[in-house]
Design an enzyme around this catalytic site. Structure first.
Site, PDB file in Angstrom:
ATOM      1  N   GLY A   1      73.825  65.570 -29.686  1.00  0.00           N
ATOM      2  CA  GLY A   1      75.021  65.495 -30.525  1.00  0.00           C
ATOM      3  C   GLY A   1      74.953  64.374 -31.546  1.00  0.00           C
ATOM      4  O   GLY A   1      75.417  64.518 -32.677  1.00  0.00           O
TER       5      GLY A   1
ATOM      6  N   SER B   1      75.154  75.336 -23.887  1.00  0.00           N
ATOM      7  CA  SER B   1      76.181  74.288 -23.779  1.00  0.00           C
ATOM      8  C   SER B   1      75.998  73.192 -24.819  1.00  0.00           C
ATOM      9  O   SER B   1      76.866  72.346 -24.983  1.00  0.00           O
ATOM     10  CB  SER B   1      76.193  73.690 -22.373  1.00  0.00           C
ATOM     11  OG  SER B   1      74.998  72.984 -22.140  1.00  0.00           O
TER      12      SER B   1
ATOM     13  N   GLN C   1      78.403  73.476 -28.480  1.00  0.00           N
ATOM     14  CA  GLN C   1      79.792  73.036 -28.600  1.00  0.00           C
ATOM     15  C   GLN C   1      79.883  71.831 -29.526  1.00  0.00           C
ATOM     16  O   GLN C   1      80.933  71.506 -30.039  1.00  0.00           O
ATOM     17  CB  GLN C   1      80.317  72.731 -27.176  1.00  0.00           C
ATOM     18  CG  GLN C   1      81.580  71.925 -27.067  1.00  0.00           C
ATOM     19  CD  GLN C   1      81.312  70.525 -26.523  1.00  0.00           C
ATOM     20  OE1 GLN C   1      80.210  70.018 -26.630  1.00  0.00           O
ATOM     21  NE2 GLN C   1      82.329  69.897 -25.974  1.00  0.00           N
ATOM     22  N   ARG C   2      78.775  71.143 -29.778  1.00  0.00           N
ATOM     23  CA  ARG C   2      78.817  69.942 -30.619  1.00  0.00           C
ATOM     24  C   ARG C   2      77.548  69.718 -31.443  1.00  0.00           C
ATOM     25  O   ARG C   2      77.572  68.950 -32.393  1.00  0.00           O
ATOM     26  CB  ARG C   2      79.066  68.691 -29.765  1.00  0.00           C
ATOM     27  CG  ARG C   2      77.944  68.438 -28.772  1.00  0.00           C
ATOM     28  CD  ARG C   2      78.336  67.509 -27.651  1.00  0.00           C
ATOM     29  NE  ARG C   2      77.235  67.338 -26.711  1.00  0.00           N
ATOM     30  CZ  ARG C   2      76.833  68.270 -25.841  1.00  0.00           C
ATOM     31  NH1 ARG C   2      77.439  69.429 -25.798  1.00  0.00           N
ATOM     32  NH2 ARG C   2      75.826  68.045 -25.034  1.00  0.00           N
TER      33      ARG C   2
ATOM     34  N   LYS D   1      64.036  71.897 -29.375  1.00  0.00           N
ATOM     35  CA  LYS D   1      64.972  71.279 -30.307  1.00  0.00           C
ATOM     36  C   LYS D   1      64.266  70.740 -31.543  1.00  0.00           C
ATOM     37  O   LYS D   1      64.780  70.820 -32.665  1.00  0.00           O
ATOM     38  CB  LYS D   1      65.728  70.146 -29.611  1.00  0.00           C
ATOM     39  CG  LYS D   1      66.793  70.639 -28.658  1.00  0.00           C
ATOM     40  CD  LYS D   1      67.642  69.489 -28.155  1.00  0.00           C
ATOM     41  CE  LYS D   1      68.872  70.041 -27.446  1.00  0.00           C
ATOM     42  NZ  LYS D   1      69.749  68.957 -26.960  1.00  0.00           N
TER      43      LYS D   1
ATOM     44  N   ASP E   1      70.088  59.832 -24.579  1.00  0.00           N
ATOM     45  CA  ASP E   1      71.245  60.056 -23.716  1.00  0.00           C
ATOM     46  C   ASP E   1      71.080  59.385 -22.358  1.00  0.00           C
ATOM     47  O   ASP E   1      71.764  59.730 -21.419  1.00  0.00           O
ATOM     48  CB  ASP E   1      71.473  61.566 -23.528  1.00  0.00           C
ATOM     49  CG  ASP E   1      70.278  62.236 -22.875  1.00  0.00           C
ATOM     50  OD1 ASP E   1      69.268  61.556 -22.644  1.00  0.00           O
ATOM     51  OD2 ASP E   1      70.360  63.446 -22.597  1.00  0.00           O
TER      52      ASP E   1
ATOM     53  N   CYS F   1      77.172  62.695 -20.103  1.00  0.00           N
ATOM     54  CA  CYS F   1      77.905  63.838 -20.627  1.00  0.00           C
ATOM     55  C   CYS F   1      77.922  65.017 -19.658  1.00  0.00           C
ATOM     56  O   CYS F   1      78.804  65.846 -19.692  1.00  0.00           O
ATOM     57  CB  CYS F   1      77.303  64.290 -21.943  1.00  0.00           C
ATOM     58  SG  CYS F   1      77.537  63.086 -23.236  1.00  0.00           S
TER      59      CYS F   1
ATOM     60  N   CYS G   1      68.611  35.794 -22.795  1.00  0.00           N
ATOM     61  CA  CYS G   1      68.219  37.206 -22.706  1.00  0.00           C
ATOM     62  C   CYS G   1      66.700  37.339 -22.649  1.00  0.00           C
ATOM     63  O   CYS G   1      65.992  36.777 -23.491  1.00  0.00           O
ATOM     64  CB  CYS G   1      68.774  37.973 -23.902  1.00  0.00           C
ATOM     65  SG  CYS G   1      68.206  39.694 -23.945  1.00  0.00           S
TER      66      CYS G   1
END
Lengths: 253, 390
Positions: A42, A70, A73-74, A87, A131, A189, A246
């Protein structure tokens, strides 16, 4: 300078050239830019569309998934006819259809180790549209090691965020924002859902930030974190925390 | 006697039972018919106009369907037993006129009372919209609402590109688009609906191809025309939300006036160079009384004050972000979730990556949107130039 763009390109990018402070040298910077975009979901799909539309010359897109129902949808870069296709391939044909000037390269596998280092070294800027946190931390780590700017974005449910990390500018990194020990790997998600246009908003903001970093135009989110909640449409830009100790960006990057 | 039978006998004494015929008459006279059966039962058929609330979430959902505690309610289940328990629960919540339909839906159907087979998501839609169905704010009911919704976008350009794309992806059932331009090479820097091989085609045709390629189930309605006072109401009628993605000030007034007159929410965005603004003009919405475009700008500027006609530059991705924000507002309105941008204007400065929110002042004397105003009529302004071409 004019001869650097042919008539079709001058027309194509005319709305950029009309902008104050955005001339042919900025457009040329986009054309000569090499962008590595990780994740064609997305966020990555819409970021790729706007980067290609804006005229980024060399765009490498990386994803190892195939298009699923699925996703549609976005993930507007795909369509019903792409179901089951890799993809990267579906995205390549869509991006070339939008702007044939863009060289689209595809990596149809998960990048890690030396291959990730190679891909990042080859790029001028990395867009993290992945993701999962494992990939995010690996990208952050490698970008800081190699010294490449990283545009970050995330979206879940109705909440999204975006930031730009620039090694050496002393404003911290992704790991200063999050503690890898405390992340909830279950919250993604697949389980929490995501509001369709939210990913697009974050993805388009990421594309805008990438364009700013590549052209030196405007002020990017290099010191800030942008957070937004689409449910009530509240947006906030806050100065990012940085961790002096860090392990990735050292004394605050 | 079993406990359930004892309890049922008590309920029959305290809850009035009515026949389907009486229930239908009560419904026609303003009573709410509440169907408390499970989803798979309702899928086989449910009385026309019933509130299909089910039993498990009944107490949590009923107030949205029946806000008035004194409105008569007739409760239905399959045979007239579960409806007695449900009716009792509603009485306990404070509803004062609760009835149960004796014989339930089977008797209703046998007697030939009107019912319909409600639309449910099929397996494919369940998969396609899985990420929405997972969200408590959307769910299957919300997704069904989207599939039954109709949204009209004015302009198939920089704003309309992403907003229509995402509305089609999100499952809005019907999308209409008004535009009378053709695709130009210079559009492709930001108008991601269009592509190299649709240059020269009408934008609504190029849009139709792109949106149907994304979602072949979409009902797309092309309005290849220029909006004016003679066609605006005919085009707008039947739509639930209007999305203003126009680059033209005269059209913006027309959209505003028609939306105010017809009570339609107007999701407005405009882009100029590196800046954009977004708001929802919807005077009828809730307590905000957010006003309309004319509260801010009562009339178009005179020609000598109007911005230049020359096309303005725009950072390619700018209208993208704004158009997406419009899509979010549309979905929120359709789903009735969150807080719409009514009475507030979101200002986006892309150069600083900064969003700020401004309050919009409503004009209490606005001739268009003040309460009880008689519609002053449409104005067909001559082209007023605004360099907000997006």
């Amino acid at each position: 300078m004019t001869e650097r763009f042919d008539d079709a390109q001058l027309t194509r990018y005319s709305r950029h050239f009309l902008l104050k402070g955005f001339g042919e040298s900025e457009q040329a910077a986009l054309r000569s830019a090499r962008v590595l975009l990780i994740g064609l979901g997305g966020l990555g799909g819409v970021a790729a569309l706007y980067l290609a539309a804006a005229g980024v010359g060399d765009l490498t897109v990386c994803d190892h998934d195939a298009v699923e129902l699925s996703n549609l949808q976005r993930q507007i870069i795909y369509g019903d006819a792409d179901l089951g296709t890799a993809k990267t391939e579906a995205a390549r044909s869509r991006l070339e259809g939008l702007n044939p000037d863009v060289l689209v390269r595809t990596i149809d596998q998960r990048l890690n180790g030396d291959r990730l280092v190679d891909a990042i070294e080859h790029a001028d800027l990395i867009v993290d549209a992945s993701d999962n946190f494992e990939t995010r931390y690996a990208l952050n780590r490698t970008c800081f090691r190699v010294g490449k700017p990283l545009v970050y974005g995330a979206a879940i449910g109705t909440a999204g965020q975006a930031a730009v990390f620039v090694p050496g500018n002393g404003t911290g990194c992704l790991q200063c924002l999050f503690d890898p020990e405390q992340d909830d790997p279950e919250r993604d998600c697949h389980s929490a859902g995501v509001f369709a246009p939210l990913t697009g908003i974050v993805g388009s903001i990421m594309a805008g930030e990438a364009i700013k970093v590549l052209t030196g135009f405007g002020t990017s989110l290099a010191e800030h974190l942008l957070t937004l909640d689409a449910r009530d449409m509240r947006m906030r830009r806050t100065l990012r925390p940085r961790e002096p100790g860090c392990p990735i960006c050292g004394t605050g990057g | 006697m079993k406990a359930k039978d004892r309890r049922l006998a008590e309920l029959r004494r305290s809850i009035p039972e009515v026949s389907p015929e009486e229930a239908l008459a009560m419904q026609k006279a303003g009573a709410a018919l509440v169907d408390v059966r499970d989803t798979d039962e309702i899928a086989q058929g449910s009385p026309t106009g019933a509130h299909r609330l089910g039993r498990s979430y009944l107490e949590l959902r009923v107030e949205e369907a029946v806000p008035d505690m004194d409105q008569p309610i007739v409760v239905m289940c399959a045979g007239g037993v579960r409806s007695l328990f449900a009716a009792d629960a509603l009485k306990n919540m404070g509803y004062t006129k609760v009835h149960s339909i004796a014989g339930g839906f089977s008797r209703w159907k046998n007697e030939g009372r009107p019912f319909e087979v409600p639309k449910m998501l099929d397996a494919e839609a369940r998969e396609r919209y899985a990420r929405h169905i997972l969200m408590p704010d959307v769910g299957e009911a919300g997704q069904l609402k989207l599939l039954n919704s109709k949204v009209l976008l004015i302009g198939a350009g920089g704003l309309g590109s992403p907003s229509s794309y995402y509305l089609a992806a999100a499952g809005v059932g019907t999308i209409g688009m008004v535009d009378h331009d053709v695709v130009d090479q210079s559009n492709l820097q930001r108008q991601i609906l269009h592509r190299e091989d649709t240059v020269g085609l009408p934008k609504v045709e190029s849009a139709r191809r792109a949106l149907l390629a994304l979602n072949s189930k979409l009902n797309f309605v092309a309005h290849e025309t220029h909006l004016d006072s003679s066609n605006v109401e005919e085009i707008f009628s039947g739509y639930d939300v209007i999305v203003d993605g126009t680059d033209n000030l005269a059209t913006r007034y027309l959209i505003n006036d028609a939306c105010v007159k017809m009570g339609l929410p107007n999701v407005h965005a405009a882009v100029y160079r590196f800046e954009g603004q977004l708001t929802v003009f919807w005077p009828e919405y809730g307590p905000q009384h957010g006003g309309c475009y004319r509260c801010m700008f009562p009339n178009p500027p005179p020609p000598e004050m109007a911005p230049s006609c020359a096309e303005a530059g725009v950072l390619g991705v700018m209208p993208g972000t704004l158009g997406l924000l419009q899509a979010v507002e549309v979905l929120k309105i359709l789903l009735d979730i969150g807080e719409p941008l009514v009475g507030r204007m979101l200002h986006y400065d892309a150069l600083g990556a900064r969003f700020t929110e401004l309050k919009i002042r409503t004009n209490p004397n606005c001739p268009y949107c003040r309460e009880g105003a008689e519609f002053p009529g449409y104005e067909d302004y001559a082209q007023v130039c605004a360099s907000t071409k997006s």
